[in-house]
Design a protein around this motif. Structure first.
Motif, PDB file in Angstrom:
ATOM      1  N   UNK A 197      96.597 121.223  44.244  1.00  0.00           N
ATOM      2  CA  UNK A 197      98.153 121.463  43.824  1.00  0.00           C
ATOM      3  C   UNK A 197      98.776 122.213  44.695  1.00  0.00           C
ATOM      4  N   UNK A 198      98.803 122.200  46.167  1.00  0.00           N
ATOM      5  CA  UNK A 198      99.240 123.150  46.961  1.00  0.00           C
ATOM      6  C   UNK A 198     100.837 123.001  47.166  1.00  0.00           C
ATOM      7  N   UNK A 199     101.635 123.804  47.359  1.00  0.00           N
ATOM      8  CA  UNK A 199     102.978 123.584  47.768  1.00  0.00           C
ATOM      9  C   UNK A 199     103.024 122.371  49.001  1.00  0.00           C
ATOM     10  N   UNK A 200     102.261 122.481  49.759  1.00  0.00           N
ATOM     11  CA  UNK A 200     102.396 121.477  50.987  1.00  0.00           C
ATOM     12  C   UNK A 200     101.810 120.123  50.305  1.00  0.00           C
ATOM     13  N   UNK A 201     100.843 119.828  49.589  1.00  0.00           N
ATOM     14  CA  UNK A 201     100.597 118.844  48.756  1.00  0.00           C
ATOM     15  C   UNK A 201     101.724 118.105  47.753  1.00  0.00           C
ATOM     16  N   UNK A 202     102.301 118.983  47.284  1.00  0.00           N
ATOM     17  CA  UNK A 202     103.483 118.763  46.400  1.00  0.00           C
ATOM     18  C   UNK A 202     104.524 118.169  47.266  1.00  0.00           C
ATOM     19  N   UNK A 203     104.758 118.710  48.351  1.00  0.00           N
ATOM     20  CA  UNK A 203     105.899 118.245  49.089  1.00  0.00           C
ATOM     21  C   UNK A 203     105.522 116.973  49.988  1.00  0.00           C
ATOM     22  N   UNK A 204     104.478 116.885  50.228  1.00  0.00           N
ATOM     23  CA  UNK A 204     104.212 115.441  50.687  1.00  0.00           C
ATOM     24  C   UNK A 204     104.112 114.520  49.688  1.00  0.00           C
ATOM     25  N   UNK A 205     103.712 114.698  48.500  1.00  0.00           N
ATOM     26  CA  UNK A 205     103.673 113.714  47.232  1.00  0.00           C
ATOM     27  C   UNK A 205     105.168 113.240  47.131  1.00  0.00           C
ATOM     28  N   UNK A 206     106.145 113.952  47.379  1.00  0.00           N
ATOM     29  CA  UNK A 206     107.689 113.736  46.956  1.00  0.00           C
ATOM     30  C   UNK A 206     108.140 113.362  48.166  1.00  0.00           C
ATOM     31  N   UNK A 207     107.697 112.987  49.338  1.00  0.00           N
ATOM     32  CA  UNK A 207     108.135 112.736  50.439  1.00  0.00           C
ATOM     33  C   UNK A 207     108.872 113.428  51.474  1.00  0.00           C
TER      34      UNK A 207
END
Length: 125
Positions: A52-62
Motif C-alpha cells: 500500500x504505497x502512495x502510488x498504489x493508493x493513487x492508482x486504485x482511486x484513478x
C-alpha cells in the motif's frame, strides 16, 4: 492532424460519503486541502492489493495521472500534523467502536525468544 482533448484529465473516483463520515473525527487534525488528500489515501489503502504505497493508493482511486500527484506524497513527507496525537485519537476511535462498554483487556506475551550466535550470550535474549 491529431486532436487533443480540451477536457481536464479525470480526477478519479470520488471519496464515498460513508468513508467521510467514518473518518470525520480525524478531520480536525488536518487542514482542508490536506484532508482531501488523506481521504483519497485512505480509500486507496483500503482498495489497493499488495503493498500500500502512495502510488498504489493513487492508482486504485484513478488519480495516477492527476496534476497534483505529488501533493499526496508531500502530505506524508512533511508531516505537519502531530503523529502521536493522531495515533492516540485513532486508537480511541477503534476502542470506542469495538468496545463501547466495559474494560479493555490487553494481553502481553512474556516468552523469551532463544537466539544463538557468536554475538549473543548463551542465555539468549
Amino acid at each position: 492532424m491529431q486532436q487533443h482533448s480540451t477536457s481536464p484529465p479525470p480526477t478519479g473516483v470520488p471519496v464515498p460519503q460513508i468513508l467521510r463520515d467514518w473518518l470525520q473525527e480525524l478531520r480536525m487534525c488536518f487542514t482542508a486541502p490536506s484532508w482531501e488528500h488523506v481521504l483519497v489515501l485512505v480509500m486507496g489503502a483500503v482498495l489497493a492489493p499488495g503493498k500500500r504505497t502512495v502510488s498504489a493508493c493513487l492508482r486504485m482511486t484513478g488519480r495516477a495521472e492527476a496534476q497534483n500527484f505529488s501533493s499526496c506524497h508531500q502530505l506524508l513527507n512533511r508531516a505537519r500534523w502531530n503523529t502521536h496525537a493522531m495515533a492516540r485519537h485513532l486508537l480511541s476511535m477503534v476502542v470506542n467502536r469495538l468496545v463501547p462498554e466495559g474494560p479493555v483487556v490487553i494481553g502481553m506475551d512474556d516468552t523469551i525468544e532463544r537466539r544463538w550466535g557468536r554475538r549473543i550470550t548463551a542465555r539468549g535474549i
